[in-house]
Design an enzyme around this catalytic site. Structure first.
Site, short mmCIF file in Angstrom:
data_model
loop_
_atom_site.label_atom_id
_atom_site.label_comp_id
_atom_site.label_asym_id
_atom_site.label_seq_id
_atom_site.Cartn_x
_atom_site.Cartn_y
_atom_site.Cartn_z
N SER A 211 -21.24 -4.76 -10.29
CA SER A 211 -22.53 -3.95 -11.07
C SER A 211 -22.87 -5.21 -12.34
CB SER A 211 -22.38 -2.73 -11.47
OG SER A 211 -23.84 -1.91 -11.54
N GLU A 349 -26.69 1.55 -1.63
CA GLU A 349 -26.78 1.52 -3.24
C GLU A 349 -27.57 2.74 -3.82
OE1 GLU A 349 -24.84 -0.85 -4.42
OE2 GLU A 349 -25.02 -2.35 -3.75
N HIS A 467 -23.29 2.28 -4.14
CA HIS A 467 -23.09 1.64 -5.15
C HIS A 467 -21.57 2.45 -5.64
CE1 HIS A 467 -24.08 -1.14 -8.48
NE2 HIS A 467 -23.41 -0.35 -9.38
#
Ligand SMILES: *[C@@H]1O[C@H](CO)[C@@H](O)[C@H](O)[C@H]1NC(C)=O
Ligand SMILES: *[C@@H]1O[C@H](CO)[C@@H](O)[C@H](O)[C@H]1NC(C)=O
Ligand SMILES: *[C@@H]1O[C@H](CO)[C@@H](O)[C@H](O)[C@H]1NC(C)=O
Ligand SMILES: *[C@@H]1O[C@H](CO)[C@@H](O)[C@H](O)[C@H]1NC(C)=O
Ligand SMILES: *[C@@H]1O[C@H](CO)[C@@H](O)[C@H](O)[C@H]1NC(C)=O
Length: 599
Positions: A211, A349, A467
């Site tokens: 990220s 995600e 995610h």
């Protein structure tokens, strides 16, 4: 009594160094770590790992050093205790990912995990944590013991300044921003200067991050300031061109910096006065005032919910960031150092971001979204200027809506929105970066993780492979006794392979599972990971089978990377889209600010 006092005093200064503590001399002094004996019933490997935590790489960035490039740590006398994590950098509270480590502005520490295998040429992996450049630390979630023990690499996990401390810019020399990136650069310089003392090979450094850590890693790869500091990079669900993580609007930066000042009693005319004043404000107050979730900064700047959820993003400082990352990537105007890259994202995600929109569904076993709700919220996911362009919004629907069922009243749009979000922010920027770096002469390995973990970080099955769910697999949480994170057999198989891919890449630049020149077993042949090339477009599907596939989301990525920019050029961006009613829009706006905070 006096002697007790002295003993306590000495013990706090120097910690409790005992005879068999591993002691290493770095440029600024000696550090005493601790010994961890790694063993686990699911693996044969047993390793002694020397752990050094809370090692300072910079002077505490306090007082006059706030909003300045970090200064290397000055030497200390004697042996410094390095047995416990240093404090995490100051950050706001985020209920979804609560930070329970103590925090301080004095946070420029790194942690080092060194397997004892009698070699002084170990590859080094430097972890840059995620959290939207606002949250997180290189601490307890990223214990490097399992990776070090099972992969025979040295792992270094770093802290860097976050939020306004890391990124406040006045758009001029008084606060030029990007301090968090400069911290990362200094930490990498520290690795160059000191890792040999731990048995590491300074010519074999891989940076990796998830990220905001992946975003940071690519910023560093594009930077003119990082020559020779690392040789490989792994970008997990984050690349430098990810929307929302950059500003080149100086007036906007000044407006936000002065807005922040107003909230903390620093209402000033000039940048210089503002920054001087902001240096005197308690860290907690600055942190609170900068938190886009509490509405204060949106209020004082008059932006309301239009305030970007990352008020202080990276900027062009002419130093560590030379130009907009999207431009550098598009034009190929970045230093070509022949770095090796591994780049990828997960299959779902966007589901994490569905959770932010619909927190009431947290405990449901499945998630669904009706058409009305979808129509109300999806334009906001498009980001930037795209969200106010009707032609773009219509094209996105054409691309992602499941038209076969769209006439049915109970048509479900959850997957539509999840895939749209995932492609815009993660998958298609990754595809673009993979192409660009490959064509610039780098070896690139692309992946998509489709494996749905049995134990999700947020403990919700419907989030699937969303995610951040790669983190337990990359760091081997299953093998970390401190985390109490157990995986069923299939997940253990996946984590062992993922750890091997990652550490092989760090050691050789090739993630293949085979070791050296040995004949490949059938299993290894199946799990070989070919280079990503254009054409070809091979990628690894991170799952139980570890199959090789090709052309990851090819149509969707052509849409985002090629078609949409052209469409934007040819259409009037002033039209406003979305047919949602005001109530639905209002509900959405509350949630919108949170979206970026999870990256
Ligand atoms: C926004 O500003 C107004 C007036 O300046 C103030 O009354 C209100 O409490 C503020 N709201 C927030 C969330 O700070
Ligand atoms: C989900 O379950 C947890 C634990 O039972 C509970 O604390 C939480 O309030 C629930 N959340 C929702 C949105 O129902
Ligand atoms: C659609 O979903 C939203 C949010 O779950 C709900 O409030 C609304 O009543 C639904 N609308 C229809 C037409 O079902
Ligand atoms: C460890 O995890 C298990 C299963 O999730 C749970 O039952 C147990 O209470 C946990 N133990 C600790 C010490 O947290
Ligand atoms: C994987 O590694 C082995 C051994 O190093 C090598 O022979 C093979 O060509 C590699 N495969 C790919 C696809 O790179």
């Amino acid at each position: 009594m006096a002697s007790v006092g002295i003993v306590v005093f000495v013990a706090t200064l120097l910690g409790c160094v005992v005879a068999d503590d591993p002691i290493v001399e770095v440029k600024s002094g000696k550090v005493a770590g601790r010994v961890v004996e790694f063993a686990h019933e699911d693996v044969e490997v047993k390793r002694t790992v020397h752990v050094f935590q809370g090692v300072p790489y910079a002077e505490p960035p306090l007082g006059d050093l706030r909003f300045r490039a970090p200064k290397p740590k000055a030497p200390w006398e004697g042996v410094r205790d390095a047995k416990e994590l240093g404090k995490a950098c100051v950050q706001p509270y985020e209920p979804l990912f609560p930070m329970d480590e103590p925090q301080s502005e004095d946070c420029l520490f790194l942690n080092i995990y060194v397997p004892q295998i009698g070699s002084d040429k170990l590859a080094v992996m430097v972890w840059i944590h995620g959290g939207a450049l606002i949250l997180g630390s290189g601490g307890q979630n990223y214990d490097g013991t399992p990776l070090a023990a099972l992969g025979d690499v040295i792992l270094v996990a770093i802290n860097y300044r976050l939020g306004p401390f890391g990124f406040l810019s006045t758009g001029d020399e008084h606060s030029s921003g990007n301090y968090g990136f400069l911290d990362q650069v200094l930490a990498l310089q520290w690795v160059q200067d000191n890792i040999a003392a731990f048995g590491g090979d300074a010519t074999k450094v891989t940076i990796f991050g998830e990220s905001a850590g992946g975003i940071s890693s690519e910023y560093l790869a594009l930077s003119p300031l990082t020559d020779g500091l690392f040789h490989r990079a792994i970008l997990q669900s984050g690349t430098a061109s990810l929307p929302g993580f950059f500003s080149d609007d100086v007036a906007w930066q000044k407006m936000l910096a002065h807005g922040l000042g107003k909230l903390v009693g620093c209402e000033k005319e000039t940048s210089e006065e503002l920054v001087d004043c902001l240096r005197t404000v308690p860290a907690e107050d600055l942190c609170d005032a900068s938190n886009s979730n509490n509405g204060k900064l949106g209020n004082v700047t008059g932006l309301g919910a239009e305030l970007e959820s990352i008020p202080f993003p990276p900027v062009i400082d002419g130093n560590v960031v030379s130009a907009a990352p999207a431009d550098l990537i598009r034009d190929g105007t970045f230093p070509k150092r022949g770095l090796d890259f591994m780049i990828g994202a997960l299959a779902d995600e966007g589901r994490l971001f569905l959770l932010l929109l619909m927190p009431e569904k947290a405990n449901d076993t499945e998630v669904s979204m009706n058409k009305t709700f979808y129509e109300a919220v999806y334009p906001a996911f498009l980001g930037g200027e795209r969200k106010s362009n009707q032609a773009v919004a219509d094209a996105v629907k054409l691309m992602y809506v499941n038209w076969a069922d769209a006439d049915s009243e109970d048509a479900d749009y959850a997957e539509t929105l999840s895939q749209t979000q995932g492609d815009i922010y993660f998958v298609c920027p990754a595809d673009n970066s993979a192409r660009v770096h490959s064509q610039a002469g780098s070896n690139v390995y692309l992946y998509q993780m489709t494996h749905v973990p049995a134990n999700s970080i947020l403990r919700m099955k419907w989030l699937k492979a969303t995610h951040a769910e790669d983190l337990p697999f990359v760091f081997g949480w299953h093998f970390d006794s401190a985390l109490n994170w157990t995986m069923p057999e299939d997940d253990v198989t996946v984590t062992l392979k993922v750890m091997k891919y990652w550490t092989n890449f760090a050691k050789t630049g090739n993630p293949n599972l085979s070791d050296g020149d040995a004949e490949l077993t059938e299993d290894e042949k199946q799990t070989e990971w070919p280079l990503f090339k254009v054409p070809g477009l091979a990628y690894k599907d991170l799952s139980l089978k570890m199959e090789t596939k090709r052309a990851l989301k090819a149509k969707e990525c052509a849409f985002w990377n090629d078609f949409i920019p052209k469409l934007m050029k040819h259409t009037d961006a002033t039209q406003v889209c979305s047919t949602a009613d005001d109530e639905e829009k209002a509900k959405y706006k509350e949630e919108e600010a949170k979206i970026h905070n999870e990256l």
